[in-house]
Design a protein around this motif. Structure first.
Motif, PDB file in Angstrom:
ATOM      1  N   SER A   1      -2.568   9.414   2.855  1.00 42.11           N
ATOM      2  CA  SER A   1      -3.143   8.133   3.266  1.00 42.11           C
ATOM      3  C   SER A   1      -2.519   7.637   4.559  1.00 42.11           C
ATOM      4  O   SER A   1      -1.337   7.856   4.814  1.00 42.11           O
ATOM      5  CB  SER A   1      -2.892   7.069   2.182  1.00 42.11           C
TER       6      SER A   1
ATOM      7  N   GLU B   1       0.835  -1.205   0.000  1.00 47.18           N
ATOM      8  CA  GLU B   1       0.000   0.000   0.000  1.00 47.18           C
ATOM      9  C   GLU B   1       0.870   1.257   0.000  1.00 47.18           C
ATOM     10  O   GLU B   1       0.629   2.194  -0.756  1.00 47.18           O
ATOM     11  CB  GLU B   1      -0.925   0.012   1.226  1.00 47.18           C
TER      12      GLU B   1
ATOM     13  N   PHE C   1       1.957   9.846   0.994  1.00 46.95           N
ATOM     14  CA  PHE C   1       1.372  10.987   0.301  1.00 46.95           C
ATOM     15  C   PHE C   1       1.853  11.017  -1.143  1.00 46.95           C
ATOM     16  O   PHE C   1       2.870  10.429  -1.493  1.00 46.95           O
ATOM     17  CB  PHE C   1       1.745  12.302   0.994  1.00 46.95           C
TER      18      PHE C   1
ATOM     19  N   ASP D   1      -8.116   6.358  -9.621  1.00 46.75           N
ATOM     20  CA  ASP D   1      -7.904   5.925  -8.242  1.00 46.75           C
ATOM     21  C   ASP D   1      -9.194   6.080  -7.432  1.00 46.75           C
ATOM     22  O   ASP D   1      -9.988   5.175  -7.305  1.00 46.75           O
ATOM     23  CB  ASP D   1      -6.757   6.722  -7.621  1.00 46.75           C
TER      24      ASP D   1
ATOM     25  N   SER E   1      -7.541   6.890   2.431  1.00 53.05           N
ATOM     26  CA  SER E   1      -6.914   7.963   1.663  1.00 53.05           C
ATOM     27  C   SER E   1      -7.874   9.132   1.536  1.00 53.05           C
ATOM     28  O   SER E   1      -9.092   8.946   1.419  1.00 53.05           O
ATOM     29  CB  SER E   1      -6.544   7.482   0.252  1.00 53.05           C
TER      30      SER E   1
ATOM     31  N   LYS F   1      -6.344   0.723   4.662  1.00 47.54           N
ATOM     32  CA  LYS F   1      -5.921   2.039   4.187  1.00 47.54           C
ATOM     33  C   LYS F   1      -7.103   2.999   4.163  1.00 47.54           C
ATOM     34  O   LYS F   1      -8.225   2.615   3.854  1.00 47.54           O
ATOM     35  CB  LYS F   1      -5.351   1.912   2.774  1.00 47.54           C
TER      36      LYS F   1
ATOM     37  N   GLU G   1      -1.257  14.344  -8.091  1.00 48.54           N
ATOM     38  CA  GLU G   1      -2.644  13.925  -8.233  1.00 48.54           C
ATOM     39  C   GLU G   1      -3.483  15.022  -8.881  1.00 48.54           C
ATOM     40  O   GLU G   1      -3.170  16.209  -8.762  1.00 48.54           O
ATOM     41  CB  GLU G   1      -3.249  13.591  -6.855  1.00 48.54           C
TER      42      GLU G   1
ATOM     43  N   LEU H   1       1.087   4.083  -2.932  1.00 48.13           N
ATOM     44  CA  LEU H   1       0.576   5.409  -2.568  1.00 48.13           C
ATOM     45  C   LEU H   1       1.628   6.508  -2.671  1.00 48.13           C
ATOM     46  O   LEU H   1       1.349   7.659  -2.358  1.00 48.13           O
ATOM     47  CB  LEU H   1       0.014   5.370  -1.141  1.00 48.13           C
TER      48      LEU H   1
ATOM     49  N   SER I   1     -11.350   7.677   0.170  1.00 43.76           N
ATOM     50  CA  SER I   1     -11.324   6.309  -0.341  1.00 43.76           C
ATOM     51  C   SER I   1     -10.798   5.395   0.759  1.00 43.76           C
ATOM     52  O   SER I   1      -9.865   5.758   1.479  1.00 43.76           O
ATOM     53  CB  SER I   1     -10.419   6.218  -1.571  1.00 43.76           C
ATOM     54  N   THR I   2     -11.393   4.219   0.904  1.00 43.12           N
ATOM     55  CA  THR I   2     -10.965   3.302   1.972  1.00 43.12           C
ATOM     56  C   THR I   2     -10.765   1.893   1.428  1.00 43.12           C
ATOM     57  O   THR I   2     -11.337   1.506   0.407  1.00 43.12           O
ATOM     58  CB  THR I   2     -12.008   3.236   3.111  1.00 43.12           C
TER      59      THR I   2
ATOM     60  N   LYS J   1      -2.829  13.642  -2.399  1.00 43.54           N
ATOM     61  CA  LYS J   1      -3.442  12.501  -1.714  1.00 43.54           C
ATOM     62  C   LYS J   1      -2.619  12.166  -0.474  1.00 43.54           C
ATOM     63  O   LYS J   1      -1.397  12.034  -0.555  1.00 43.54           O
ATOM     64  CB  LYS J   1      -3.510  11.295  -2.653  1.00 43.54           C
TER      65      LYS J   1
END
Length: 419
Positions: free
Chosen positions: A357, A203, A261, A295, A395, A393, A265, A207, A388-389, A355
């Motif tokens: 996370s 992850e 991070f 994403d 984010s 994680k 993005e 990410l 977002s999950t 982003k």
């Protein structure tokens, strides 16, 4: 003999002095009783130079010739490393991808492994050689042409060899001394982890953490290859670096292990699209066909009978993608609208986002992680645009100017500076 795989990145073999330093580390493992497979990258900056030469020669280059040129950087390093080890009295031999052979698909510049037969290297070990120095990042296609694996491919090469040869461990030597709870350049409270689970590392790598290449972690997780991330520039022992391993090897995990991070993005919103079955496919199908890596996705609550021009239910759709794919995404949406696949009133692009996370296998068994995260961000006045999950994680997409503040706040909120 027990076998160890050691990988040295570009900064670790950037010049003859650093190659000698890396060779000393290899010699030390040989003296401890290991047979060693060494995977080397090209010297720092050389791959970019070679790519520049190709692009300067041919804008619409043949991918097969691109691979032939770009793979040469690792060949040079492998030969120099073998020579250095021989000078130190260590029986070593260099190997290019086709000599092993490292069998790959024919997708030039983005090849994937098919098989790594052991016979040739095993035969050399039986003859008394102690080290096989293998050029990373490359292989050979079914047609016998040189292939390359894409950026970061030497990490993946190292893990693939560790899996193929049943290595005790795969040591990745780089310019950092391990995996940290976040980037030390962003938070001075960042702490080096002694161990991290494969899933967490995967992850973090996906990410934005650049310690390990994502494909290499995927491969390590699939074949249970224990990875260790170490610094080439420090004295190391068996307790140095960070071990990336199976979850069962970690006695007690913190709820959150790290904060990742990404600055690169973008957020794209399609306003007033039809809310009907198949509209998501009509949007994300063309994006996939255009090679856009979507994403985070958020769909707003549907509105009925919006106005005379929109007699049915309508909604808005927001998604994120890498900033360098924005133009590709915009064109895909415009083409889909022109083809009658979708209707929307407006497409808005926001490239000033980041982003952030939090990642941790402890999330599976602990409630309240989201609440802690959102409270920490709210206390700093950071507004969340998209959430977002996954199982391990969470984010969020936020304004880029708040990224470092958010990382520091979350690092403190989850007590990551404490062991």
């Amino acid at each position: 003999m027990p076998l160890l795989v050691m990988k040295f990145g570009g900064t670790s073999v950037a010049n003859l002095e650093r190659i000698e330093n890396a060779a000393l580390k290899v010699q030390r493992e040989v003296e401890r009783g290991y047979d060693v497979i060494v995977i080397v990258s090209a010297m720092s900056g050389k791959t970019n130079e070679l790519v520049g030469w190709v692009e300067g020669t041919s804008k619409l280059y043949d991918a097969r010739e691109y691979d032939a040129v770009v793979a040469s950087g690792e060949n040079v390093t492998a030969g120099l490393m073998a020579l250095r080890l021989q000078e130190m009295g260590v029986p070593a031999r260099s190997w290019q991808g086709w000599q092993v052979p490292i069998n790959t698909t024919a997708a030039h510049s983005a090849a994937r492994f098919v098989s790594i037969p052991r016979d040739n290297i095993d035969a050399k070990f039986k003859e008394g050689f102690k080290v096989a120095v293998v050029a990373g990042f490359q292989g050979v296609s079914p047609e016998g042409r040189i292939t390359t694996l894409g950026r970061g491919g030497s990490d993946t090469t190292a893990v693939a060899f560790a899996a193929a040869f049943g290595a005790e461990r795969c040591d990745i030597y780089t310019d950092v001394d391990g995996v940290y709870t976040t980037d030390p350049r962003v938070s001075d409270k960042a702490r080096k982890l002694n161990k991290i689970a494969f899933e967490e590392m995967l992850e973090l790598a996906s990410l934005g953490a650049k310690v390990l290449q994502t494909r290499s972690v995927e491969l390590a997780m699939r074949y249970k290859v224990r990875l260790r991330v170490l610094s080439s520039f420090e004295e190391t022992d068996e307790n140095s670096g960070t071990l990336v391993c199976d979850e069962e090897e970690i006695m007690e995990s913190k709820v959150v292990s790290g904060v990742a991070f990404s600055r690169e993005e973008a957020k794209i919103t399609l306003f007033t699209i039809e809310d009907r079955p198949g509209v998501a496919q009509a949007i994300f199908g063309p994006l996939a066909d255009a090679g856009v890596n979507v994403d985070m996705i958020v769909q707003n609550i549907s509105e009925k009978d919006y106005d005379d021009s929109h007699p049915g239910a309508v909604t808005d759709m927001t998604f994120s993608c890498p900033i360098n794919q924005v133009e590709r995404a915009k064109k895909a949406m415009e083409d889909a609208r022109n083809a009658g696949l979708i209707k929307y009133d407006e497409l808005i692009i926001d490239t000033d986002v980041a982003k952030v996370s939090v990642v941790g296998i402890g999330m599976r068994s602990h409630a309240g992680v989201a609440a802690t995260m959102f409270k920490a961000l709210a206390n700093e006045g950071v507004n969340i645009k998209v959430i977002s999950t996954s199982e391990i994680k969470i984010s969020v997409l936020i304004d880029r100017k708040y990224m470092e503040l958010a990382v520091q706040a979350l690092h403190d909120a989850f007590g990551l500076d404490k062991a």
